[in-house]
Design an enzyme around this catalytic site. Sequence first.
Site, PDB file in Angstrom:
ATOM      1  CD  GLU A   9      55.341  46.212  47.966  1.00  0.00           C
ATOM      2  OE1 GLU A   9      54.326  46.282  48.664  1.00  0.00           O
ATOM      3  OE2 GLU A   9      55.596  45.250  47.221  1.00  0.00           O
TER       4      GLU A   9
ATOM      5  NE  ARG B 106      59.518  36.216  43.346  1.00  0.00           N
ATOM      6  CZ  ARG B 106      59.474  37.104  44.360  1.00  0.00           C
ATOM      7  NH1 ARG B 106      59.991  36.816  45.513  1.00  0.00           N
ATOM      8  NH2 ARG B 106      58.888  38.249  44.209  1.00  0.00           N
TER       9      ARG B 106
ATOM     10  CE  LYS C 166      59.094  42.593  51.046  1.00  0.00           C
ATOM     11  NZ  LYS C 166      59.205  43.938  50.478  1.00  0.00           N
TER      12      LYS C 166
HETATM   13  P1  ATP Z   1      58.700  39.295  48.819  1.00  0.00           P
HETATM   14  O1  ATP Z   1      57.917  38.630  47.741  1.00  0.00           O
HETATM   15  O2  ATP Z   1      59.931  38.564  49.209  1.00  0.00           O
HETATM   16  O3  ATP Z   1      57.890  39.637  49.995  1.00  0.00           O
HETATM   17  P2  ATP Z   1      58.555  41.674  47.310  1.00  0.00           P
HETATM   18  O4  ATP Z   1      58.717  41.336  45.897  1.00  0.00           O
HETATM   19  O5  ATP Z   1      57.191  41.979  47.787  1.00  0.00           O
HETATM   20  O6  ATP Z   1      59.277  40.608  48.197  1.00  0.00           O
HETATM   21  P3  ATP Z   1      59.644  44.295  47.074  1.00  0.00           P
HETATM   22  O7  ATP Z   1      60.034  45.202  48.170  1.00  0.00           O
HETATM   23  O8  ATP Z   1      58.464  44.633  46.276  1.00  0.00           O
HETATM   24  O9  ATP Z   1      59.494  42.868  47.715  1.00  0.00           O
HETATM   25  O10 ATP Z   1      60.869  44.020  46.136  1.00  0.00           O
HETATM   26  C1  ATP Z   1      61.707  45.005  45.608  1.00  0.00           C
HETATM   27  C2  ATP Z   1      62.329  44.505  44.349  1.00  0.00           C
HETATM   28  O11 ATP Z   1      63.046  43.310  44.583  1.00  0.00           O
HETATM   29  C3  ATP Z   1      61.270  44.197  43.312  1.00  0.00           C
HETATM   30  O12 ATP Z   1      61.704  44.714  42.068  1.00  0.00           O
HETATM   31  C4  ATP Z   1      61.210  42.699  43.298  1.00  0.00           C
HETATM   32  O13 ATP Z   1      60.840  42.233  42.041  1.00  0.00           O
HETATM   33  C5  ATP Z   1      62.645  42.311  43.671  1.00  0.00           C
HETATM   34  N1  ATP Z   1      62.674  41.000  44.303  1.00  0.00           N
HETATM   35  C6  ATP Z   1      61.958  40.589  45.380  1.00  0.00           C
HETATM   36  N2  ATP Z   1      62.198  39.301  45.659  1.00  0.00           N
HETATM   37  C7  ATP Z   1      63.108  38.869  44.749  1.00  0.00           C
HETATM   38  C8  ATP Z   1      63.762  37.617  44.497  1.00  0.00           C
HETATM   39  N3  ATP Z   1      63.533  36.540  45.256  1.00  0.00           N
HETATM   40  N4  ATP Z   1      64.631  37.547  43.467  1.00  0.00           N
HETATM   41  C9  ATP Z   1      64.880  38.620  42.707  1.00  0.00           C
HETATM   42  N5  ATP Z   1      64.305  39.824  42.878  1.00  0.00           N
HETATM   43  C10 ATP Z   1      63.418  39.963  43.885  1.00  0.00           C
HETATM   44 MG    MG Z   2      56.480  43.532  45.873  1.00  0.00          MG
END
Ligand code: ATP
Ligand code: MG
Length: 567
Positions: free
Chosen positions: A39, A264, A274
């Site tokens: 995102e 994760r 984020k």
């Molecule tokens: P955050 O929770 O850190 O704000 P998010 O999951 O909302 O991050 P996205 O932009 O949706 O962020 O993430 C893009 C991809 O990265 C998704 O497939 C998500 O599952 C993966 N991802 C995000 N954080 C992690 C993590 N800590 N470890 C592994 N994969 C991750």
């Molecule tokens: Mg997300």
Amino acid sequence: METTKTEMTSPPNFIRNIIIEDLKANKNEGRVHTRFPPEPNGYLHIGHAKSICLNFGLAAEFGGLCNLRFDDTNPIKEEEEYVNSIKEDVRWLGFDWEDREYYASDYFEQLHEYAVQLIKDGKAYVCDLSMDEIREYRGTLTKPGKDSPYRNRSVEENLNLFACMRAGEFEDGSRVLRAKIDMSASNLNMRDPVIYRILRATHHRTGDKWCIYPMYDFTHGQSDSIERITHSICTLEFEDHRPLYDWFIEQLNIFHPQQIEFARLNLSHTVMSKRKLLELVKSGVVTGWDDPRMPTISGMRRRGYPPESIRAFCERIGVAKRESVVDIAFLEHCVRKDLNERAPRVMGVLRPLRVVLDNYPETQTEELDALNHPTDGSKGTRKVPFSNVLYIEKEDFLEDPPKKYYRLAPGREVRLRYAYFIKCVDVVKDERTGEVMEIHCTYDPKTRGGDAPDGRKVKSTLHWVSVAHAIKAEVRLYDHLFVSPHPGAEKGGSDFKTDLNPHSLETLTSCYVEPGLKGALPGSRYQFERQGYFCVDLVDSSDNRLVFNQTVGLRDTWAKIQKSQVS
Ligand code: ATP
Ligand code: MG
């Protein structure tokens, strides 16, 4: 057995095993197609790096493809700046999406059609309850939900209302479109989730074309389907959403990607969400998303972490279903290991102490040969100038040395790296404060290159620079951003900022490095002998102001942790 070794050294990755089985069964006609779906509402962090390495890595390993897709369904939090930074970071990590750069917003028309199809099939309805009421009607894990009074609107009425929603006839938030599933489902995600909302906000790509936006849950799975993704790899929190994604895909009768969830990445001494990272940026605790203390990819790049070391880290931590926290020392270990092989050695003095060689001719300068790498001869040698006034590290001299301190002290002899033995003969102090201002030494001309012909030994070797030749530099030393291994954990994660490390940055403005570093390009990495690895800052360094970031120290705390676990 021959295979044991590789089995032991290649870390577990259950998703790789699933793909191998799928290929054996010729599932998806042997296609492997993954995607990385950020995102665009923040900069990427090391957790995303794990997901990037996994998605792009598996596609490459099995001759497949990986898309870069922006899941841009929330116009309020998304910005072009984030899109650009994400592309830069993925590229820098070493991955290429070729022409497969996609945006969920490119599918808005298609998603709208899917919604209309659900309405026509009696599987979706327009609901006039407020968001609070919807929440109240939803029930809880222990209490079943209640049907919305609008649940049984006719298909015609729903089609008409949804068209009016799109046409902008209703106020923001006054109505939503919901999937008609089951208000008593044990999985709360299945209790008639909202799939479209009214929101007048300018989207970074579609501008003001839409005043209704699909929810993330109505977008993500169908976008994967549209792109014919074979393996939709995501993190564990989406496990509970899978039945919903499956439901949409089955109702719409479209291509069905297989969703696979993994745990994760969590890192000690770090926050990764984020939202929290944005809070650090906004409150000025750090200088920006690319502050070298940030766990963002741009921060790590600026800090000097080679992309190869991040990829090695992501490979070595493996992929599992169980949540865990990786010690940040292991990431640093991977960085150090990489830099140990690739970084040229140089000499730099961080906290200078002047040394005058009383018996070295004042007008003389010598060029001494120095190795660029202690074990890799192919990296060659360089010349380092030597003269009668030098800087050494302040901590390498003690007037009154304790036991086991083998460095310079009055009357004691040490080796200057690649140069000579020197012996301290006098100490000049500030009369008022008692601080050592300068020391005087003699050098032994017969020890040129670092060895005494009479075989006498010294117990330590110091790095140095020649005052007349050295260039001044600023050096930024870093420590973990948080003192606590699990920031905010004790307070339920709410106030993670109370665990900030007040000493995470130390700026040294009077450092001196050998003259060969003049004009060093931003981003170049070096080992300052005996000090650690340093990288020319990408932002603040310029031709007339050299700024280095400490990438990582020389001491491997991870090796120590492992040793203590074994014994
Ligand atoms: P955050 O929770 O850190 O704000 P998010 O999951 O909302 O991050 P996205 O932009 O949706 O962020 O993430 C893009 C991809 O990265 C998704 O497939 C998500 O599952 C993966 N991802 C995000 N954080 C992690 C993590 N800590 N470890 C592994 N994969 C991750
Ligand atoms: Mg997300």
